[in-house]
Scaffold this active site. Sequence first.
Site, PDB file in Angstrom:
ATOM      1  N   GLU A 225       0.986  -1.232  -0.047  1.00  0.00           N
ATOM      2  CA  GLU A 225       0.225  -0.050   0.036  1.00  0.00           C
ATOM      3  C   GLU A 225       0.911   1.214   0.074  1.00  0.00           C
ATOM      4  OE1 GLU A 225      -3.042  -0.215  -0.494  1.00  0.00           O
ATOM      5  OE2 GLU A 225      -3.376  -2.140   0.085  1.00  0.00           O
ATOM      6  N   CYS A 259      -2.044   9.354   2.474  1.00  0.00           N
ATOM      7  CA  CYS A 259      -1.530   8.567   1.184  1.00  0.00           C
ATOM      8  C   CYS A 259      -2.751   8.997   0.272  1.00  0.00           C
ATOM      9  CB  CYS A 259      -1.712   7.032   1.351  1.00  0.00           C
ATOM     10  SG  CYS A 259      -3.076   6.554   2.238  1.00  0.00           S
TER      11      CYS A 259
HETATM   12  P1  NAD Z   1       8.698   4.679   4.298  1.00  0.00           P
HETATM   13  O1  NAD Z   1       8.703   3.841   2.998  1.00  0.00           O
HETATM   14  O2  NAD Z   1       9.730   5.556   4.647  1.00  0.00           O
HETATM   15  O3  NAD Z   1       8.459   3.634   5.742  1.00  0.00           O
HETATM   16  C1  NAD Z   1       7.568   2.637   5.918  1.00  0.00           C
HETATM   17  C2  NAD Z   1       8.198   1.496   6.896  1.00  0.00           C
HETATM   18  O4  NAD Z   1       9.000   0.600   6.236  1.00  0.00           O
HETATM   19  C3  NAD Z   1       8.752   2.135   8.012  1.00  0.00           C
HETATM   20  O5  NAD Z   1       8.372   1.032   9.157  1.00  0.00           O
HETATM   21  C4  NAD Z   1      10.249   1.828   7.733  1.00  0.00           C
HETATM   22  O6  NAD Z   1      11.132   1.719   8.913  1.00  0.00           O
HETATM   23  C5  NAD Z   1      10.083   0.596   6.794  1.00  0.00           C
HETATM   24  N1  NAD Z   1      11.299   0.557   5.956  1.00  0.00           N
HETATM   25  C6  NAD Z   1      12.041   1.446   5.418  1.00  0.00           C
HETATM   26  N2  NAD Z   1      12.981   1.083   4.403  1.00  0.00           N
HETATM   27  C7  NAD Z   1      12.656  -0.265   4.540  1.00  0.00           C
HETATM   28  C8  NAD Z   1      13.365  -1.476   3.821  1.00  0.00           C
HETATM   29  N3  NAD Z   1      14.291  -1.316   3.058  1.00  0.00           N
HETATM   30  N4  NAD Z   1      12.794  -2.609   4.063  1.00  0.00           N
HETATM   31  C9  NAD Z   1      11.706  -2.993   5.126  1.00  0.00           C
HETATM   32  N5  NAD Z   1      11.090  -1.899   5.491  1.00  0.00           N
HETATM   33  C10 NAD Z   1      11.700  -0.676   5.442  1.00  0.00           C
HETATM   34  O7  NAD Z   1       7.113   5.462   4.503  1.00  0.00           O
HETATM   35  P2  NAD Z   1       6.836   6.359   5.515  1.00  0.00           P
HETATM   36  O8  NAD Z   1       7.525   7.700   5.439  1.00  0.00           O
HETATM   37  O9  NAD Z   1       6.739   5.634   6.794  1.00  0.00           O
HETATM   38  O10 NAD Z   1       5.193   6.713   5.172  1.00  0.00           O
HETATM   39  C11 NAD Z   1       4.771   7.641   4.134  1.00  0.00           C
HETATM   40  C12 NAD Z   1       4.355   7.093   3.034  1.00  0.00           C
HETATM   41  O11 NAD Z   1       3.242   5.999   3.075  1.00  0.00           O
HETATM   42  C13 NAD Z   1       3.788   7.710   1.850  1.00  0.00           C
HETATM   43  O12 NAD Z   1       4.276   7.442   0.303  1.00  0.00           O
HETATM   44  C14 NAD Z   1       2.484   7.474   2.022  1.00  0.00           C
HETATM   45  O13 NAD Z   1       1.643   7.746   0.843  1.00  0.00           O
HETATM   46  C15 NAD Z   1       2.251   5.791   2.024  1.00  0.00           C
HETATM   47  N6  NAD Z   1       1.092   5.495   2.914  1.00  0.00           N
HETATM   48  C16 NAD Z   1       0.214   4.731   2.055  1.00  0.00           C
HETATM   49  C17 NAD Z   1      -1.111   4.293   2.515  1.00  0.00           C
HETATM   50  C18 NAD Z   1      -1.744   3.524   1.510  1.00  0.00           C
HETATM   51  O14 NAD Z   1      -2.733   2.887   1.995  1.00  0.00           O
HETATM   52  N7  NAD Z   1      -1.678   3.215   0.309  1.00  0.00           N
HETATM   53  C19 NAD Z   1      -1.325   4.626   3.779  1.00  0.00           C
HETATM   54  C20 NAD Z   1      -0.413   5.391   4.601  1.00  0.00           C
HETATM   55  C21 NAD Z   1       0.953   5.922   3.783  1.00  0.00           C
END
Ligand code: NAD
Length: 504
Positions: A225, A259
């Site tokens: 997502e 998002c």
């Molecule tokens: P992010 O991708 O920076 O981090 C998300 C999670 O992934 C965190 O827990 C982080 O520690 C982990 N992570 C980071 N690198 C990783 C790796 N290489 N392998 C595994 N895990 C890893 O995102 P964010 O800044 O926390 O969230 C914001 C983003 O999330 C925005 O782009 C937003 O649009 C999206 N989002 C999408 C939805 C949806 O339902 N589509 C909902 C909420 C947020």
Amino acid sequence: MDTLFSRNLTPTSVKDLDDVFARAKRAQERWAKESVATRAKKFLQLREVLVRKSESIAETIHQENGKTLIEAITCEVIPSLELLTLFAERAKKILKDRPIPLRNPMLLSRQSYLNYWPLGTVAVIAPWNFPLYLAFGDIALAILAGNSVVFKPSEYTPWVGARIQELFDEAGFPIDVLQTVQGDGLLGAAIVEHGPAKIFFTGSAKTGKAIIAKAAERLTPVVLELGGKDAMLVLPDADLDLASSAALWGGYVNSGQVCSSIERILVPENLSDDFTARLKAKIAAVPADNWGTITMDKQKNVYEAHLADARKRGLAIEVGGEFNVERTKLQPTIVRGKGIEESLVYREETFGPVVAIATYRNIPEGIEKVNDSQYGLVASVFGRDLSLAESVARELQAGSVLINEVTYTAGVPETPWGGIKESGIGRKHSDQGLLEFVNVRHIHKPRYSWLSFKAVWWFPYTPFQAELFRTWVKTYRLSVFERLKVLPHLLWSLVQFLKKEPRI
Ligand code: NAD
């Protein structure tokens, strides 16, 4: 003292994951033996605990993420309760065996059905913007479906993560069915490397791509997502009062850190000034304490870069564009102007309280502009003529299209949630979302034991079989009526053949 404060929030080391996954495996094997009804009953206990602790959970979300208390309740606690209630009621029906009607008359003696069974230990990796609901929903459905969960909250919202663990513990879920591990992306990557049965990731497209690349090495399935650049298409007959109020909430709720935020608005050329003036006036009318704060510095850098690019291009910052003195808030911002379609604020996810307004000349161009994005999470259409709005909705490339509404259906767990293009793979919520948490086993069997016989397509291949199947091929050209006419003959030949020619 609240159990939260007695928790140790020291980061989990990568080395600890072996033990975490081993315990998760043992817990899952026991948990999967419980019936769906028993598991669903536990959900009512969980709901009870969440209702009891709702105020203090909302306070933790507010403290850690910066959203207002009211948004913590409306956008996180209530959707979580909705989800628990819905799936506690519906899980048994969704997860029960499902017959598959077989069309081929050759298979009259047999029947098929689907049987769902848990995946094992799954990973839930969550973001910080809705630190309760997004993680809670995945964890709850995973556990309801009989899995155990290794859950990593965002490193920016570890306390909310710890409180989710507390909720499950207090509701009496068996030990290790949920284990919360604390750490950043390195720990997330190590979880992926560990090869859970499936990865449920919510976060940025950049991280989603890194996860799916790593997961591909083991063919670990994923639900991703990801981000969005959601557009609102205001049709020429739209009620501008309704549309501008919707844009106000959809663009700036949770400080735009959603998002499915409205980040682009497409307005007919002749309505752009009127629409913009209304939105500006409504921004000014919102009480100051209704705006939440920006969760982290990383986001401020993105806003600064997008606004600097807009200024460089000579776009108008119609309102906002400035941080407050403590740099905890960015004023709700509208950017408009010629050539906006090429700017960062229009093309890339800003994930903040910034809305880009662009114009279109006719509806086909409006549709084309909405679809001109690498993302496809949610789109919305505003118009008085619902049948026109609906026909436009059916042209938009997004996982959900809302008519005269914006942003919010992630909080309606009956409906599927997820995107296309770089907004992700798979769906959360709805029947389809629960089925993401199970394996599908197809069972194929004789209708009655006396109907167990050797199939006509088994060895040995004889001239009769060659003839029978060639005749069968020809029937596909016949009309239904003609097919019915030859069918008794085919079946009769088949029975004769089976009687005379023993199979090996
Ligand atoms: P992010 O991708 O920076 O981090 C998300 C999670 O992934 C965190 O827990 C982080 O520690 C982990 N992570 C980071 N690198 C990783 C790796 N290489 N392998 C595994 N895990 C890893 O995102 P964010 O800044 O926390 O969230 C914001 C983003 O999330 C925005 O782009 C937003 O649009 C999206 N989002 C999408 C939805 C949806 O339902 N589509 C909902 C909420 C947020």
